[in-house]
Every structure is written in C-alpha cells, then in structure tokens.
Design an enzyme around this catalytic site. Structure first.
Site, mmCIF file in Angstrom:
data_model
loop_
_atom_site.group_PDB
_atom_site.id
_atom_site.type_symbol
_atom_site.label_atom_id
_atom_site.label_comp_id
_atom_site.label_asym_id
_atom_site.label_seq_id
_atom_site.Cartn_x
_atom_site.Cartn_y
_atom_site.Cartn_z
ATOM 1 N N HIS A 1 79.051 -42.008 13.961
ATOM 2 C CA HIS A 1 78.188 -43.387 13.550
ATOM 3 C C HIS A 1 79.245 -42.832 12.047
ATOM 4 O O HIS A 1 77.984 -41.748 11.416
ATOM 5 C CB HIS A 1 76.934 -43.794 13.227
ATOM 6 C CG HIS A 1 75.962 -44.624 12.338
ATOM 7 N ND1 HIS A 1 75.454 -44.679 11.933
ATOM 8 C CD2 HIS A 1 76.076 -46.017 11.995
ATOM 9 C CE1 HIS A 1 74.122 -45.445 10.999
ATOM 10 N NE2 HIS A 1 75.649 -45.893 11.347
ATOM 11 N N SER B 1 76.029 -50.129 14.678
ATOM 12 C CA SER B 1 74.582 -49.369 13.636
ATOM 13 C C SER B 1 73.888 -49.311 14.099
ATOM 14 O O SER B 1 73.032 -48.790 14.132
ATOM 15 C CB SER B 1 74.609 -49.661 12.179
ATOM 16 O OG SER B 1 75.331 -51.267 12.195
ATOM 17 N N GLU C 1 77.385 -39.077 11.609
ATOM 18 C CA GLU C 1 76.393 -39.088 13.087
ATOM 19 C C GLU C 1 77.175 -39.257 14.400
ATOM 20 O O GLU C 1 77.557 -40.116 14.503
ATOM 21 C CB GLU C 1 75.262 -40.008 12.905
ATOM 22 C CG GLU C 1 74.501 -39.496 11.909
ATOM 23 C CD GLU C 1 73.188 -41.114 11.664
ATOM 24 O OE1 GLU C 1 72.146 -40.391 11.303
ATOM 25 O OE2 GLU C 1 73.280 -42.632 12.094
#
Ligand SMILES: NC(=O)c1ccc[n+]([C@@H]2O[C@H](COP(=O)([O-])OP(=O)(O)OC[C@H]3O[C@@H](n4cnc5c(N)ncnc54)[C@H](O)[C@@H]3O)[C@@H](O)[C@H]2O)c1
Length: 751
Positions: A483, A462, A495
């Site tokens: 992500h 992250s 993402e």
C-alpha cells in the site's frame, strides 16, 4: 572531564603506534597511513566491522595520532585523506555518542575537542580530501578543515550538514567553516534545511574545488596535494563579477548581514511556525560568529554552547528516535530474499501505477506498464516523463540518465499484439487498477496464468481486504498487499500487508522492493484502513465534529499546523478528495464502531452532492483558483451553518486552540494504541514511524507513542476521560493506555 582524559590517553596510544613506522605503510585499527613517492601521505578511513565510516571516539583518536605523525615526519610534504569504503567518505558522527550524553555540558565536551582536532588538521602541511560517496555531518566538517577538496562524480557522492534534522547543529566547526568557505548566503540554506548537494552543485558553490571520475579521484587528489606542497597550485575561491558585489553588500556590511539573518528567521518561522528550536539557534550562532569572525574563539564557543543546549531538547531526542526507528525499518525483518526482481509489471497507469513504475525504474528495474486504454497509458507515461524531466531541470538527474531511465519502461495495452509474452519475464506484479473487487479478481487470475511460477502478485488496494483479494489467487503464498501513498514519488511510506497464507519469502521480496524504491517500509495487519488510514479515520472524524461544534475551517487548520502538522485536516481532505475521504470513512465504520462516524456524515454528503470534491474539481471546503492562494468556500460555510442549526445541539465550548489540537490528536493517538493492542502493528517504533512518514505526524514529537511517553500515560488517559465525559464514548481510552497509566509504564522505556 572523564571524556577528555579518556581521549588524551587514546591519543597518546595512537601517536606512539603510528610514530613507530612513520615512513613505510602502516595500519591502525580504523585509519591506514602510507607514504607514496614524492612525499604524499595517504590517510585512509576504514572503520572496522562496518560498511559505513562514522566519526566515533576510536576513529577520532587514531586520526589525531596520524596527524601528529605526518606533521612531524620530514618525508611527508602533504596528505590526501580518503575512505576505504566503497560508497561513503564519512557519513557523519556516530549518533550514539550524542544519545549517551545526559547533560548539555557532556554534549559541549564532544564539540570542543573536535574544534581542536580540526584546527590541527587545518594548520600545518596541506591536506586534500578525496571524497567519494556520502560526506555528511562530521564527515563534511572534516573535509572543510582540509585545504582542498576533490569530489568524485559518482551518483552516490553527496555533501551536506544534516544535523538540523536531528534537532542539533553541526558541532565540529561546521557553522564556522562552511560560511567562511562558501559565504553565508550559500551556507545558511544548507545548514537550515540539512539538504545534500551533489558534486556538480558543490563545485559551483565552491564547496569542492574539483570533481573527478571515481577511477581518477585518488590521482586527482594526489596531484592537488603535490601542487599545494610545491606552490604550483593556486586556489582562487573569490567570487567574481556581480556575485562579488552582492557578497560585498550582503555579507560585507553589518546592515546587509542583519537583513540576511532577518530574512532567514522569517523563512524558518514561516516554514516551521517556530516549533523546531534548531534552525533558529543555528541563525543565532551564525549571527554571533559573523560579529566576532568565523572560526574565532567566540564563534566556536557559541557553536559548542548551542550544540549542548540543543542536544538536550525534547525535540532533538524525538527526532533522533525517529532516525533510529527509520534505520531499524531499513532492515528487512524477513531476511534477504532468495530472488532478485529484475522485471516488475505494473498494472494500471493511473496516478498510483505511474508513480509506482517511476520509483521502481529509477532504481534500475525494468518495468512493464500496462493499462486497459491507450489514453490511460499515455497519461501515465507522460506523468513519469514530466517528473523525470523536472529532475533534470533541477539538475538532480542528467538528460542522459532521464533517457536511460525511460528506456527501462515498456508501455502496453490490450491492443498490443503479444502483450502477454512480455509478462512471461515478470518477477513481480504490482496492481493499481480501479478499486473494484471483481476487476481485481479478474486480473489476478489473468496475470497469474501468464507470469512465471516464481512471480509475486502485489496489490495496491486502499480498502479491499487483502485476504478477500487473495481468494482469487492460485498462488496465495505469493500474494501480498503493498500500500503506497499518493503522490508515490514524494510520500516516503509503504505499508506491507500479509494475508494468512502469504509466505515469509514473499514478504521479504516485497519488503526488499520497497527498500529499493527508497521507501520506509512497515508491515501491518490486514484490517480495514490497514494502519495509517485506520488511524487517520477518527482524526478526520473529530475534525468534522469540531467543525460542527463551532470552530471554523481556518481555525481548525491553523490549530493543527501550529501543533506541527504539515497541513491542517480541512486542507488534507480537499487534497485527498472529499468523496474519497467519505468513502474511506464508510469502509472503517463497520470495524471501528462508535470510534468513527460521530460527526454528522450528512454535511460531507451534501458537500459531495454539490460537486465540491476538493482540489480535483477546483472547489471543496476551499476554492482553488487556477493561480494564487486558496480561499474558504463561502457556500460550504453556509452549509455548515445550516447543518449546525439542523442538529440543534449547543456547542460544547471545547473549541479553543488547545482543545482542537487535543481532541484531534487524542483520537488519532488512541487509535494507534488500539492498533498496538490488537497486533495490527508490531511495535511502538512501527507505530511512530508509520504516523510520521504516512501522515506527517509532527516529527519533533517523535510519533504517537513517544507523545504519550512525554505526556505521561496517566495524564493522557485523564485527558481522554474528560473528553469522553463531555463529548462521548469515541474518547474512551484504549485498554493498553489505561494499563500503561496504571503501571506507570512507557512505550519507549529507554528514552
Ligand atoms: N489515489 C490514491 O491516493 C491511492 C492511494 C493508495 C492506493 N490507491 C489504490 O490504487 C489503485 C489505483 O488508484 P489510482 O488513484 O491510481 O486510480 P486511477 O483511476 O488514477 O488509475 C487507475 C488506472 O487503471 C486503469 N485500468 C482499469 N482497468 C484496468 C485493467 N483491467 N488493466 C489495466 N489497467 C486498468 C485505468 O485505465 C486507469 O488508468 C486503487 O486500487 C486505489 O484504491 C489509491
């Protein structure tokens, strides 16, 4: 008027075409028509040049022609209506028809002819809908006008009226025929939530009369058509026993109906805070129709009028734009990958790893789930099993499907002999181990050594830059960031982050995997926080600033929920974990400079030091009792008071509901604009979709870029400048916003 003349001209053309060859097999452009032995006509929808049937003008005109033909042909006794597509009956009306309308009247003029068309279908010779695949919106309205419905038991078969999700209502008789068929109590939730139902549930609620194996669907529909034609098939949809009594009280009396409508309105207000006009309008239409009778002139008129009004609302336009944006994101911008992933290795069976494994295995991919510790693996497997089991309880999955899905996963730990061997078949690795650079570097090297040369390595980090992680990779062109958001099985966004060496084929494969997992996928640049968390940073920062400026925890949450967010920022920080949120803030600080950290970080540090980490510790800004509602943590309230005194700053006074909303929203939107300015996202569409699906930015506002368009960039910039002068440079508008304001430009010029 023009629309009607056009429709009539097409209808005459189509009728002539079909009446020339009525008794033998004949084909229009989009609707095939043939007569089988025993006088059963088979009408097949097959919209040319597309994989999905949608109801558009051409299809409707041809269909009307076919109906006239079969009604007047003495050889036809009944008809079966089906689809020529592999996995859809009719997936809905063509939304472009709605977006072209410039006035409510134009929308109404789409609705009224469809009433006439489906009334024609519902009258005359018996018609049976044979439904395989999605039967949604206009497709279901068509099926509802048939005299009998058979659905295939295929997992792809779903029925529903999702119009509310586009801010409109079913305008082709759906608000009339659905309650008339299945009763108000069953029909209202379907229309108000837009949720789909599967065939077994549809049969229970009498939405379909029969369910058949896909291979026997046509046969079952033909049998039903014959039975209806010779009167041997009697359809009894009357509720029995207790249900009959309940219906009599609730639906059969004015008092009962008023009670049901009041309850529905209360529920909608509770869930939407009244910011979505469509569900409330649907209830109004149902109320009017119930008074005058469903499918009455007044009922149809109420539906058409409301359809027109809703179609012109900014909420509907925004929701349609989100729909188009999401559809655009379903197309892989890197093309179809050359390789298919059959086996995916997931490293780390924690919250994220187990979630990633679950959404992948439910789509038929084999999973190798590896954790460092047996207890970690057991926890992960348990999380997956419990989630699948919940689905079986809700009848969204059979126990057979649950067990079959579980059989696709191989759980591994270091203590399993030859665990490495399993990974020699892995096509893709998705790593979700602890957030630690050295550990991640170690496992990248370890797994690249045992996986085949074609294997892609994806990281779910992250906060660590993908470029930094790729430094450990011996196949950097096959290294990429994926992500996910927590909880993975519920959050719709993924993402994808490339580093400078990632190949297009690797990106195509990661994108394809995300789509397979049912995610809405966006590609963003490798910067701290990527896109979603980067923009969330200044938003959360402002929430803390407003708190120290005098607003209470409840006021801030209430203001943002009223604005349209699913939860307020104070609740969100408790859900994410206050320690995690604080560390994300720190990660962003180096990059965002004065755009973050303007709120005093000391407060959160003190809250964390007290062990108040949020829901996970039972206490954060709120107290989470084992049962019942959360309450504000009085100890934190005291700490806030103390911190305000320590700062010694007078309140700015900018803490009204509107100021809270605009201060938080403007800082979020400004960051999204900076992301566009710096190519962190590729387009305003990506920015809107990421915000709506990543953090629940109010969908009826269409995303941050649509919001600026609706506001007017000039007014938005002026507002930010006022806040900048009063509160500080964190409100300095992005250059791109200033440019758009000066040039009077829109981010979505077509809107
Ligand atoms: N939790 C979130 O909201 C979230 C969201 C997006 C991304 N992430 C990222 O996902 C990753 C995992 O987060 P999480 O919340 O699932 O953490 P977690 O602590 O729940 O799980 C991590 C798991 O990895 C296992 N593990 C540690 N070393 C390992 C190794 N060498 N081999 C195999 N397994 C190993 C641990 O035993 C543990 O089960 C982190 O990089 C995190 O930053 C988390």
């Amino acid at each position: 008027m023009m629309l009607r003349v056009f429709a009539q001209r097409r209808l005459l053309g189509a009728t002539a075409r079909f009446s020339r060859a009525a008794s033998s097999a004949t084909s229009g452009k989009n609707v095939r028509y043939e007569i089988e032995d025993d006088g059963i006509a088979i009408v097949t929808f097959d919209l040319q040049g597309t994989k999905v049937n949608t109801l558009n003008m051409d299809l409707a005109d041809e269909f009307k022609g076919v109906m006239s033909t079969l009604e007047s042909d003495p050889k036809v006794r009944a008809a079966v209506i089906m689809s020529g597509k592999e996995d859809n009956f009719i997936a809905g009306a063509d939304i472009n028809m709605f977006t072209k309308c410039k006035t409510a009247e134009e929308m109404e003029n789409l609705s009224r002819p469809s009433h006439a068309m489906f009334d024609q279908l519902a009258s005359g010779k018996p018609k049976v809908a044979a439904i395989n695949g999605s039967c949604l919106g206009g497709g279901l309205e068509l099926a509802l006008a048939c005299h009998y419905r058979v659905a295939s038991s295929s997992p792809k078969t779903v029925l529903g009226l999702p119009e509310v999700m586009l801010g409109i209502l079913p305008g082709a008789g759906g608000t009339q025929r659905l309650p008339a068929l299945i009763g108000l109590q069953n029909a209202m939730p379907l229309m108000l939530t837009g949720k789909n139902v599967k065939p077994s549930k549809a049969k229970r609620m009498k939405l379909v009369d029969n369910v058949a194996d896909p291979s026997a669907l046509k046969h079952a529909a033909v049998l039903a058509a014959k039975g209806l034609a010779d009167g041997t098939l009697k359809v009894d949809r009357e509720p029995k026993g207790v249900q009959k009594l309940i219906n009599k009280v609730i639906e059969g009396t004015e008092f009962g109906r008023n009670f049901a409508f009041k309850k529905a309105r209360d529920m909608v207000m509770k869930q939407t805070k009244g910011v979505y006009p469509a569900p409330l309008k649907i209830i109004d239409v149902l109320e009017t129709s119930a008074k005058h009778g469903f499918c009455s002139k007044a009922g149809y008129e109420a539906e058409a009028k409301a359809f027109g009004e809703l179609g012109m609302t900014p909420e509907s336009r925004a929701l349609v734009s989100i729909y188009f944006g999401q559809t655009a994101c379903k197309k892989n911008p890197y093309g179809k990958p050359k390789r298919k992933e059959n086996t995916v290795g997931v490293l780390g069976a924690g919250l994220m790893g187990a979630g990633i494994a679950e959404v992948t295995m439910t789509k038929g991919v084999d999973i190798l789930l590896k954790d460092a510790k047996p207890e970690g693996l057991a926890r992960g497997l348990d999380q997956i099993y419990k989630n699948l089991n919940k689905k079986t309880k809700k009848r969204r999955m059979t126990t057979f499907e649950r067990d079959q899905t579980m059989s696709r996963i191989v759980g591994l730990t270091d203590s399993d002999a030859n665990w490495q061997k399993h990974f020699s078949h892995a096509d893709m690795i998705i790593e979700a181990v602890f957030e630690n650079l050295e550990l991640k570097h170690k496992i990248i090297k370890q797994f690249e050594a045992i996986t085949p040369a074609h294997c892609v390595f994806a990281t779910n980090t992250s906060a660590i830059p993908i470029t930094k992680l790729a430094e450990a990779s011996s196949r950097p062109e096959q290294f990429i960031g994926m992500h996910y958001f927590s909880p993975v099985d519920k959050m719709p966004l993924l993402e994808i982050i490339r580093h400078p060496g990632t190949s297009d084929e690797t990106t195509a494969r990661a994108y394809d995997m995300g789509l397979k997992q049912g995610k809405t996928v966006i590609v963003v640049k490798d910067v701290p926080g990527f896109y979603v968390n980067r923009c969330l940073g200044p938003y959360s920062d402002e929430a803390m600033a407003v708190l120290l400026d005098g607003a209470s925890i409840e006021e801030i949450d209430r203001a943002m929920v009223k604005y349209g967010y699913p939860v307020g920022p104070m609740t969100l920080v408790d859900e994410v974990g206050i320690d995690t949120a604080a560390s994300v803030g720190k990660t962003l600080q180096g990059d965002l400079g004065e755009r973050i950290g303007t709120a005093d970080p000391e407060l959160l540090e003190k809250v964390v030091a007290k062990g108040f980490l949020g829901r996970k510790t039972g206490k954060g800004l709120h107290i989470f009792p084992p049962r019942g509602k959360k309450t504000v943590n009085p100890e934190v309230v005291e700490m806030i008071e103390e911190q305000r005194k320590l700062r010694g700053k007078p309140s700015s006074g900018l803490t009204s509901v509107e100021d809270i909303q605009m201060r938080l929203v403007s800082r979020f939107v400004n960051e999204t604009a900076l992301c566009l300015q710096h190519d962190i996202i590729g387009s305003p569409v990506v920015g809107d979709i990421g915000a709506v699906f990543g953090i629940g930015f109010p969908p009826f506002r269409g995303g941050p870029f649509r919001l600026v368009d609706a506001f007017g960039a000039d007014k938005f910039v002026d507002m930010m400048l006022r806040y900048r002068d009063a509160l500080g440079p964190q409100f300095e508008p992005a250059q791109i916003l200033k440019d758009y304001a000066k040039q009077n430009r829109k981010f979505h010029p077509e809107a």
